[in-house]
Design an enzyme around this catalytic site. Structure first.
Site, PDB file in Angstrom:
ATOM      1  N   VAL A 130       0.865  -1.175   0.000  1.00 33.11           N
ATOM      2  CA  VAL A 130       0.000   0.000   0.000  1.00 33.11           C
ATOM      3  C   VAL A 130       0.900   1.223   0.000  1.00 33.11           C
ATOM      4  O   VAL A 130       1.867   1.292   0.763  1.00 33.11           O
ATOM      5  CB  VAL A 130      -0.912   0.019   1.246  1.00 33.11           C
ATOM      6  N   CYS A 131       0.619   2.168  -0.892  1.00 31.67           N
ATOM      7  CA  CYS A 131       1.315   3.443  -0.932  1.00 31.67           C
ATOM      8  C   CYS A 131       2.833   3.250  -1.031  1.00 31.67           C
ATOM      9  O   CYS A 131       3.323   2.576  -1.930  1.00 31.67           O
ATOM     10  CB  CYS A 131       0.919   4.260   0.295  1.00 31.67           C
ATOM     11  N   ALA A 132       3.609   3.804  -0.086  1.00 28.33           N
ATOM     12  CA  ALA A 132       5.067   3.729  -0.141  1.00 28.33           C
ATOM     13  C   ALA A 132       5.598   2.317   0.042  1.00 28.33           C
ATOM     14  O   ALA A 132       6.786   2.075  -0.196  1.00 28.33           O
ATOM     15  CB  ALA A 132       5.670   4.650   0.921  1.00 28.33           C
TER      16      ALA A 132
END
Length: 332
Positions: A130-132
């Site tokens: 998720v995300c980074a």
């Protein structure tokens, strides 16, 4: 049969058996990095936890880190295991994102955790970020030559630091084999719901979404968008129940009469509700589900004839016709 029903215009037929869904993971392991974003973790954890409660199957959570206490970006300390248990290939490994920028490293995970991420994929496991968290997958060598995404504010940085990764911009999530990456923050919920739908069926995924009050499927241009979720941005109970039935039996020849009888409403009432709420008919909704599933099968290596029969079409001609009408690209 008019378009108000859900039987294909080619006439009655017996579809080929639909391939069995992969079993749900027995365990979902979350890798906790210093400065992690709480929603990156809590969103998927809530989806998988709700799926486990609703089905009584799989998705047991575990949380690992390099230290017993991990401080989130929001200041909440989280407890984690530091003695890691072996992973089975059926387990799911999730890497939530963290705050990037300032004095923080792009990947605040040590070599041991990066090796664990790489090893799980190497032994046949599925890895989700998720995300980074995509930066950790890239550092672990999992994004070389693969399609992936991340938060829109981090896409340039991911492409710069990892030029062999094929960064897909401005989408909610990307599937590339057993590598699943999602964009910023709440998009982890979208990817988790999609995974539940793939592993345990659209009906359970819709129940989880309703329990979490997340009907809306954002960004309709996402290449990996889910028809089921994209059409759940409403609160009409009758249409939800009709969708549940069609989602669960999309490969069958479902007539409007059968649908109305099972839902205990008139055909006219059901047709009007679908049109008013979704701007489409039960037939077209079912056809969209079939096209999407066929595309997934073709992407996994099936030829168009096999994919068409697996989702309930008599042969690939109808699939090609529907793809042309919708402006899509016809599978080879």
């Amino acid at each position: 049969m008019s378009e108000e029903g859900t039987r294909e215009p080619e006439g009655p037929h017996t579809p080929a058996a639909v391939p069995q869904r992969p079993a749900p993971p027995q365990r979902v392991e979350y890798v906790l990095a210093p400065g992690l974003q709480l929603l990156d973790l809590a969103g998927p954890a809530q989806v998988f936890g709700t799926a486990a409660e609703a089905s009584g199957r799989g998705w047991a959570p575990s949380y690992i880190a390099e230290a017993a206490t991990v401080l989130s970006h929001q200041g909440l300390p989280l407890r984690a295991e530091t003695e890691w248990q072996p992973l089975h290939p059926s387990d799911l490994l999730v890497v939530p994102g963290w705050q990037v920028g300032g004095q923080r490293r792009p990947v605040p995970l040590g070599a041991a955790l990066l090796d664990r991420i790489a090893a799980h994929h190497a032994q046949g496991g599925t890895v989700m970020s998720v995300c980074a968290g995509a930066f950790a997958l890239a550092r672990a060598g999992l994004l070389d030559g693969r399609r992936a995404t991340t938060h829109h504010a981090l896409q340039d940085e991911l492409a710069r630091l990892h030029p062999t990764a094929r960064v897909v911009r401005d989408v909610l999530f990307v599937r590339d084999g057993r590598i699943l990456t999602s964009a910023g923050i709440a998009s982890g919920i979208d990817l988790a719901l999609d995974l539940v739908a793939q592993r345990m069926g659209s009906r359970l995924a819709s129940r989880v979404a309703r329990a979490m009050v997340v009907y809306v499927r954002r960004n309709g241009h996402a290449p990996q968008e889910s028809v089921m979720l994209r059409h759940r941005d409403h609160v009409d109970d009758l249409v939800h129940r009709a969708q549940d039935l069609i989602d669960d039996r999309y490969a069958e020849s479902l007539s409007l009469t059968l649908l109305a009888r099972e839902l205990r409403v008139s055909e006219r009432t059901l047709t009007r509700a679908f049109s008013r709420t979704l701007g489409t008919t039960p037939l077209r909704y079912q056809q969209s589900l079939r096209r999407e599933r066929a595309q997934l099968l073709v992407g996994a290596g099936a030829d168009s004839e096999t994919a068409a029969r697996a989702v309930g079409f008599r042969d690939a001609r109808m699939l090609r016709t529907l793809r042309r009408r919708s402006g899509g690209i016809t599978p080879p």
